[in-house]
Motif scaffolding. Structure first.
Motif, PDB file in Angstrom:
ATOM      1  N   THR A 132      50.419  32.406  49.404  1.00 20.34           N
ATOM      2  CA  THR A 132      51.406  33.451  49.066  1.00 20.34           C
ATOM      3  C   THR A 132      50.839  34.826  49.397  1.00 20.34           C
ATOM      4  OG1 THR A 132      50.608  33.264  46.813  1.00 20.34           O
ATOM      5  CG2 THR A 132      52.777  32.342  47.271  1.00 20.34           C
ATOM      6  N   GLU A 133      49.528  34.982  49.295  1.00 22.13           N
ATOM      7  CA  GLU A 133      48.937  36.279  49.643  1.00 22.13           C
ATOM      8  C   GLU A 133      49.172  36.585  51.115  1.00 22.13           C
ATOM      9  OE1 GLU A 133      45.601  37.916  48.242  1.00 22.13           O
ATOM     10  OE2 GLU A 133      45.625  36.956  46.271  1.00 22.13           O
ATOM     11  N   TYR A 134      49.094  35.507  51.934  1.00 23.07           N
ATOM     12  CA  TYR A 134      49.315  35.722  53.360  1.00 23.07           C
ATOM     13  C   TYR A 134      50.790  35.967  53.648  1.00 23.07           C
ATOM     14  CZ  TYR A 134      44.572  34.755  54.745  1.00 23.07           C
ATOM     15  OH  TYR A 134      43.229  34.841  54.930  1.00 23.07           O
ATOM     16  N   SER A 135      51.685  35.256  52.950  1.00 21.06           N
ATOM     17  CA  SER A 135      53.098  35.404  53.286  1.00 21.06           C
ATOM     18  C   SER A 135      53.639  36.746  52.802  1.00 21.06           C
ATOM     19  CB  SER A 135      53.907  34.240  52.719  1.00 21.06           C
ATOM     20  OG  SER A 135      53.893  34.282  51.322  1.00 21.06           O
ATOM     21  N   THR A 136      53.045  37.310  51.758  1.00 21.83           N
ATOM     22  CA  THR A 136      53.547  38.604  51.282  1.00 21.83           C
ATOM     23  C   THR A 136      52.735  39.778  51.815  1.00 21.83           C
ATOM     24  OG1 THR A 136      52.165  38.394  49.323  1.00 21.83           O
ATOM     25  CG2 THR A 136      54.448  37.655  49.128  1.00 21.83           C
ATOM     26  N   GLY A 137      51.604  39.497  52.457  1.00 26.24           N
ATOM     27  CA  GLY A 137      50.754  40.585  52.942  1.00 26.24           C
ATOM     28  C   GLY A 137      49.813  41.108  51.870  1.00 26.24           C
ATOM     29  N   MET A 138      49.858  40.484  50.694  1.00 21.05           N
ATOM     30  CA  MET A 138      49.006  40.894  49.574  1.00 21.05           C
ATOM     31  C   MET A 138      47.521  40.755  49.914  1.00 21.05           C
ATOM     32  SD  MET A 138      48.893  41.755  46.343  1.00 21.05           S
ATOM     33  CE  MET A 138      47.885  41.594  44.886  1.00 21.05           C
ATOM     34  N   ILE A 139      47.232  39.821  50.839  1.00 25.71           N
ATOM     35  CA  ILE A 139      45.833  39.553  51.169  1.00 25.71           C
ATOM     36  C   ILE A 139      45.123  40.821  51.635  1.00 25.71           C
ATOM     37  CG2 ILE A 139      46.332  38.845  53.576  1.00 25.71           C
ATOM     38  CD1 ILE A 139      43.760  37.139  51.323  1.00 25.71           C
ATOM     39  N   ARG A 140      45.859  41.715  52.312  1.00 17.78           N
ATOM     40  CA  ARG A 140      45.215  42.939  52.808  1.00 17.78           C
ATOM     41  C   ARG A 140      44.823  43.849  51.646  1.00 17.78           C
ATOM     42  NH1 ARG A 140      48.694  41.516  57.023  1.00 17.78           N
ATOM     43  NH2 ARG A 140      50.507  42.498  56.089  1.00 17.78           N
ATOM     44  N   THR A 141      45.702  43.904  50.636  1.00 14.19           N
ATOM     45  CA  THR A 141      45.357  44.671  49.434  1.00 14.19           C
ATOM     46  C   THR A 141      44.144  44.057  48.749  1.00 14.19           C
ATOM     47  OG1 THR A 141      47.728  44.929  49.195  1.00 14.19           O
ATOM     48  CG2 THR A 141      46.361  45.682  47.360  1.00 14.19           C
ATOM     49  N   THR A 142      44.182  42.747  48.622  1.00 18.38           N
ATOM     50  CA  THR A 142      43.089  42.047  47.956  1.00 18.38           C
ATOM     51  C   THR A 142      41.755  42.326  48.644  1.00 18.38           C
ATOM     52  OG1 THR A 142      44.598  40.297  47.309  1.00 18.38           O
ATOM     53  CG2 THR A 142      42.246  39.773  47.288  1.00 18.38           C
ATOM     54  N   LEU A 143      41.765  42.244  49.969  1.00 12.42           N
ATOM     55  CA  LEU A 143      40.508  42.395  50.697  1.00 12.42           C
ATOM     56  C   LEU A 143      40.074  43.860  50.752  1.00 12.42           C
ATOM     57  CD1 LEU A 143      40.966  39.824  53.571  1.00 12.42           C
ATOM     58  CD2 LEU A 143      39.743  39.576  51.422  1.00 12.42           C
ATOM     59  N   THR A 144      41.031  44.776  50.586  1.00  8.45           N
ATOM     60  CA  THR A 144      40.647  46.180  50.479  1.00  8.45           C
ATOM     61  C   THR A 144      39.933  46.415  49.152  1.00  8.45           C
ATOM     62  OG1 THR A 144      42.656  46.675  51.692  1.00  8.45           O
ATOM     63  CG2 THR A 144      41.499  48.541  50.703  1.00  8.45           C
ATOM     64  N   ALA A 145      40.458  45.809  48.089  1.00  8.13           N
ATOM     65  CA  ALA A 145      39.874  46.003  46.764  1.00  8.13           C
ATOM     66  C   ALA A 145      38.534  45.288  46.648  1.00  8.13           C
ATOM     67  CB  ALA A 145      40.844  45.493  45.700  1.00  8.13           C
ATOM     68  N   VAL A 146      38.452  44.101  47.210  1.00  5.26           N
ATOM     69  CA  VAL A 146      37.203  43.333  47.158  1.00  5.26           C
ATOM     70  C   VAL A 146      36.800  43.009  48.592  1.00  5.26           C
ATOM     71  CG1 VAL A 146      36.021  41.339  46.199  1.00  5.26           C
ATOM     72  CG2 VAL A 146      38.008  42.300  45.018  1.00  5.26           C
ATOM     73  N   PRO A 147      36.043  43.872  49.217  1.00  5.38           N
ATOM     74  CA  PRO A 147      35.738  43.655  50.637  1.00  5.38           C
ATOM     75  C   PRO A 147      34.884  42.414  50.893  1.00  5.38           C
ATOM     76  CG  PRO A 147      35.246  45.907  49.956  1.00  5.38           C
ATOM     77  CD  PRO A 147      35.442  45.116  48.715  1.00  5.38           C
ATOM     78  N   ARG A 148      34.122  41.963  49.867  1.00  5.45           N
ATOM     79  CA  ARG A 148      33.311  40.759  50.100  1.00  5.45           C
ATOM     80  C   ARG A 148      34.233  39.550  50.037  1.00  5.45           C
ATOM     81  NH1 ARG A 148      29.434  39.516  46.360  1.00  5.45           N
ATOM     82  NH2 ARG A 148      28.908  37.803  47.720  1.00  5.45           N
ATOM     83  N   ARG A 149      34.538  39.018  51.198  1.00  2.00           N
ATOM     84  CA  ARG A 149      35.579  38.002  51.267  1.00  2.00           C
ATOM     85  C   ARG A 149      35.179  36.690  50.596  1.00  2.00           C
ATOM     86  NH1 ARG A 149      38.650  38.947  56.989  1.00  2.00           N
ATOM     87  NH2 ARG A 149      39.157  41.105  56.567  1.00  2.00           N
ATOM     88  N   SER A 150      33.897  36.358  50.692  1.00  2.00           N
ATOM     89  CA  SER A 150      33.473  35.120  50.035  1.00  2.00           C
ATOM     90  C   SER A 150      33.653  35.231  48.524  1.00  2.00           C
ATOM     91  CB  SER A 150      32.021  34.812  50.391  1.00  2.00           C
ATOM     92  OG  SER A 150      31.232  35.964  50.140  1.00  2.00           O
ATOM     93  N   ALA A 151      33.502  36.467  47.994  1.00  2.00           N
ATOM     94  CA  ALA A 151      33.699  36.654  46.556  1.00  2.00           C
ATOM     95  C   ALA A 151      35.150  36.390  46.186  1.00  2.00           C
ATOM     96  CB  ALA A 151      33.296  38.077  46.155  1.00  2.00           C
ATOM     97  N   VAL A 152      36.069  36.786  47.055  1.00  2.00           N
ATOM     98  CA  VAL A 152      37.493  36.538  46.780  1.00  2.00           C
ATOM     99  C   VAL A 152      37.737  35.044  46.672  1.00  2.00           C
ATOM    100  CG1 VAL A 152      39.825  36.718  47.721  1.00  2.00           C
ATOM    101  CG2 VAL A 152      38.251  38.648  47.898  1.00  2.00           C
ATOM    102  N   LEU A 153      37.219  34.302  47.670  1.00  2.00           N
ATOM    103  CA  LEU A 153      37.450  32.855  47.664  1.00  2.00           C
ATOM    104  C   LEU A 153      36.758  32.206  46.470  1.00  2.00           C
ATOM    105  CD1 LEU A 153      38.932  30.763  49.309  1.00  2.00           C
ATOM    106  CD2 LEU A 153      36.802  30.276  50.505  1.00  2.00           C
ATOM    107  N   ALA A 154      35.535  32.655  46.171  1.00  2.00           N
ATOM    108  CA  ALA A 154      34.808  32.089  45.027  1.00  2.00           C
ATOM    109  C   ALA A 154      35.571  32.348  43.736  1.00  2.00           C
ATOM    110  CB  ALA A 154      33.408  32.688  44.960  1.00  2.00           C
ATOM    111  N   ALA A 155      36.104  33.566  43.608  1.00  2.68           N
ATOM    112  CA  ALA A 155      36.848  33.896  42.385  1.00  2.68           C
ATOM    113  C   ALA A 155      38.096  33.034  42.278  1.00  2.68           C
ATOM    114  CB  ALA A 155      37.217  35.375  42.394  1.00  2.68           C
TER     115      ALA A 155
END
Lengths: 543, 282
Positions: free
Chosen positions: B99-122
């Motif tokens: 859903t993050e990809y379909s809404t474009g939210m992923i870009r906000t998420t990765l801006t807030a948490v630039p460490r991408r592995s941390a996003v996936l781990a969380a």
């Protein structure tokens, strides 16, 4: 970008035209121009073929007897008699016969039918084939132990015949050409309740009659055996199929079997027509491993007007099951990839509608074609045929290559009529098409692709898994395959159930509880209901 | 909406200082995202309902008539619903990313948490935790249903079927293992969704991976060699070995070994997903 700014004037179209053909074309254009969807359909066809080939190729068969060099592959293909209808048959029995030229009839009285059997865990059942000692065998008849009269084209296995008989548990029967079975008077035969049997040949037609007293006769049925020779072999026979015990648990496959023997006592043998004066000849028809299980010879004994005939085996179609003595493959095994293809088709068909919601394209679509029901109909008419074509191409390729591969590996691919083959192949393609329409409808109802894809896959595939590969007993598995969309896989079943053959007809053995088209109709019903609901909701809800 | 999010706010300045603080912030953010989407709670409820309902139905559909030796693994039978519940778990996990990809939210998420592995781990931690909780309820409910239904269907103590109880070692292992199984399925789905991005395609890949293997294994029954390979290394077949409580010596893979195979699948999927998340543009 280099096109001139002045758009060429298109030929004027009538205003407000939203013909269905145009709608279809629009939907076809949408499908065709999204690369992922076209690729998805191609992937569906490819995985269908690949999974089928994997299943066919992984069945490497080895064979060979102790003391002889091991063989594998094609060398293992057994010789199995083929009946007049093209099906594989078991044709092993003890035959006491004489040639009969032209028209004629034979009458006999049966006064007893008794049996012996080896249970699966006694060594006799698996012991060397032939007339070994009877030690270890228990007394008892099999339900389809049979003895009576038979008129047969010749003594070769698989030739045309008609027979009337008493059986162990199914009363008097008339059977002909392996697959036909007519019921007569029920009840067991004994000295107190003997059965009179008669077979009459006139041209290609053989009539079977029965009587309780030898005076009042009832016609049980007639068998039409086209092209029957002028001279046929006629006489008395006894056969007794393998003793089988099956448990209804865990795939129901815990079947134990052993060879069995039946002995019948005949008297009052009467003939009319041109019979030789030479008397009776006894012969084991099809000794050794016959059809699907070991056979234990037989013999006959004549004293006065009394004939006692002992035999083993069966005269019936081969039913594939866990007990088959030779490795067999059914054509639908090469189409197991349909499950993989189905998942890919469901994903594409769901996206065909949910992508419109995600992108907001649905509003454009509905603005262009305000009659919402027709939009859904057009989508169904695009995705259904596309899935059908992909499925058909994949099924044909999988079947052709799979059957060749399986044969090279030494598996005997059970022959089926071309009509059955067409039904299985086209049915598989139609199954994918209807599943695509169901997925489309679910996508329109749920609007979320993840949920729609999951509902479609879980309702079509999971019941099949639970029925075939889980701890459910056969009864529960049968109900799953009656009520859920998974019933549609019955369209792939190529070998029918035969009531005259005792076997475990379970889903895990490839036998569905519903007839092929009935099972397919269940899926169609689900798709129709889902499509109706989708049209209703599409009309009622804002897009 | 006007409430401040103290944890998230406090995490931001710390993010630069320590890795763990950054992970904590990511955890908070993922928890908030998942918690405030109405679908999450429904999917969790559906996981429980689907697991318990299918388990109870399978148990009720099985009976042991007198006079027949019933070779039934009652613990495995009463956990049949896990095969169904895992599909809902897969939806939950796939949606957490797609859903993050379909809404474009992923870009906000990765801006807030630039460490991408941390996003996936969380995401893995939050989704895994939620599934553990829902799975525990679903599995406990299934066992309870089995405990209530089985004696009435002929599976009585007099015929050698012990009443299902968590005090029984193998039953406890089957139950705890089933909960872990569901959590691992969530992680596997999450990893696949991070690689595939599109929800429909991701769920198709997950369900294909899970459900095709048992069907193919049933078809290649003529070749024990291949059948055993599938039973050992396919994620669903291997993972569900944890549910077996009888005939353990004839299993193609040991119960914990099977769960280990599934864990390897989940780890590989998460690793691939994490790599692709780092390498690709969002």
């Amino acid at each position: 970008m280099t096109t001139p700014i002045s758009t060429p004037q298109r030929p004027a179209r009538p205003a407000g035209r939203d013909g269905f053909a145009q709608l279809l074309r629009a939907e076809w254009t949408k499908f065709r121009t999204v690369r992922g969807w076209v690729v998805g359909m191609i992937v569906a066809a490819l995985v269908m073929v690949l999974v089928g080939l994997f299943a066919a190729g992984s069945s490497h068969i080895g064979c060979g007897r102790p003391g002889s060099p091991a063989r594998s592959g094609r060398a293992c293909l057994p010789h199995i008699p083929i009946g007049p209808g093209g099906e594989v048959v078991t044709d092993s029995f003890y035959f006491v016969h004489q040639p009969l030229a032209g028209h004629g009839s034979i009458t006999v009285r049966v006064t007893a039918l008794t049996g012996l059997y080896a249970s699966g865990n006694s060594p006799v059942g698996q012991g060397p084939v032939g007339q070994g000692p009877l030690a270890g065998m228990k007394p008892g008849l099999q339900p389809w132990s049979k003895a009576g009269l038979i008129i047969k084209e010749n003594t070769r296995q698989g030739s045309a015949y008609a027979a009337i008989m008493v059986t162990g548990g199914h009363g008097v029967r008339m059977q002909y050409d392996y697959t036909h079975d007519l019921a007569g008077r029920p009840g067991a035969v004994s000295a107190a309740a003997p059965r009179w049997l008669r077979l009459t040949r006139a041209g290609d037609t053989i009539t079977g009659s029965e009587s309780a007293d030898g005076r009042r006769w009832t016609r049980l049925g007639t068998a039409d055996l086209p092209g029957l020779s002028a001279t046929v072999q006629a006489g008395l026979f006894t056969a007794s199929p393998q003793h089988e015990v099956t448990s209804p648990f865990f795939g129901g496959s815990s079947s134990q079997g052993g060879a069995s023997l039946a002995t019948a006592a005949f008297d009052h043998v009467g003939t009319s027509g041109r019979w030789p004066r030479s008397g009776w000849t006894g012969a084991v028809i099809g000794g050794g491993i016959s059809g699907s299980y070991p056979v234990r010879g037989g013999g006959y004994h004549q004293a006065g007007g009394r004939l006692v005939v002992t035999g083993s085996g069966d005269i019936a179609p081969v039913v594939v099951g866990p007990g088959a003595a030779f490795p067999t493959a059914t054509i639908e095994e090469h189409l197991v990839g349909a499950f993989a293809g189905l998942i890919a088709v469901v994903v594409v068909a769901t996206m065909f509608i949910t992508a419109e919601y995600r992108r907001g394209l649905i509003r454009t679509t509905l603005a262009a074609s305000p009659r919402r029901g027709r939009v859904l109909a057009a989508k169904a008419l695009v995705i259904g045929p596309v899935a059908f074509v992909a499925g058909l191409a994949a099924a044909v390729v999988a079947l052709l290559l799979g059957a060749r591969l399986a044969r090279n590996q030494g598996a005997y691919v059970l022959p089926v009529s071309w009509l059955t083959e067409v039904r299985v192949v086209a049915g598989t393609a139609a199954l994918l098409a209807v599943a695509a329409v169901l997925a489309l409808a679910l996508g329109a109802v749920l609007r979320r692709s993840a949920a729609a894809v999951t509902v479609a896959i879980v309702t079509i595939v999971l019941p099949y898994i639970l029925a075939v590969a889980s701890v459910l007993p056969v009864g529960a598995a049968d109900w799953l395959l009656r009520l859920t969309p998974a019933a549609a896989f019955a369209i792939q079943q190529s070998t029918p159930r035969y009531p005259q053959v005792t076997a475990l007809y379970s889903p895990s053995g490839g036998y569905f509880p519903l007839a092929p088209w009935a099972g397919f109709a269940v899926l169609c019903g689900y798709a129709a209901v889902a499509l109706g609901l989708a049209v209703y909701l599409l009309r009622r809800r804002d897009a | 909406m006007s409430h401040p999010l103290p944890a998230a706010r406090a995490a931001l300045p710390q993010a630069a200082r320590g890795e763990w603080a950054g992970l904590r912030g990511a955890l908070c953010a993922e928890w908030t995202k998942l918690r405030t989407v109405p679908g999450t709670i429904w999917l969790l409820v559906a996981t429980i309902a689907a697991t318990v309902a299918v388990s109870a139905a399978a148990t009720a559909a099985t009976s042991c008539p007198p006079g027949i030796a019933c070779a039934v693994d009652t613990a495995k039978l009463s956990l049949t619903g896990v095969e169904f519940g895992q599909a809902v778990v897969a939806i939950l996990a796939v949606l957490a990313i797609s859903t993050e990809y379909s809404t474009g939210m992923i870009r906000t998420t990765l801006t807030a948490v630039p460490r991408r592995s941390a996003v996936l781990a969380a995401k893995a931690a939050i989704v895994g935790g939620l599934v553990l909780a829902a799975g525990t309820i679903g599995v406990a409910g299934s066992l309870l249903a089995g405990r209530l239904i089985l004696p009435g269907r002929g599976f009585t103590a007099a015929r050698g079927f012990r009443v299902l109880s968590l005090a029984d070692g193998p039953v406890l292992r089957a139950a705890a293992g089933s909960v872990l199984y569901l959590a691992l399925i969530a992680l596997l789905s999450l990893g696949i969704a991070a690689s595939v991005r599109d929800s429909a395609a991701a769920i198709g890949v997950v369900l294909g991976l899970l459900y095709l293997a048992p069907i193919i294994a049933a078809v290649v029954a003529g070749n024990p060699h291949w059948q055993q390979r599938i039973e050992r290394y396919a994620p669903m077949n291997a993972g569900l070995a944890i549910q077996a409580t009888t005939g353990l010596h004839s299993l193609p893979i040991s119960p914990w070994g099977g769960l280990g195979v599934l864990a390897a699948w989940a780890a590989a999927a998460l690793l691939a997903g994490g790599l692709l998340l780092r390498l690709r543009d969002a």
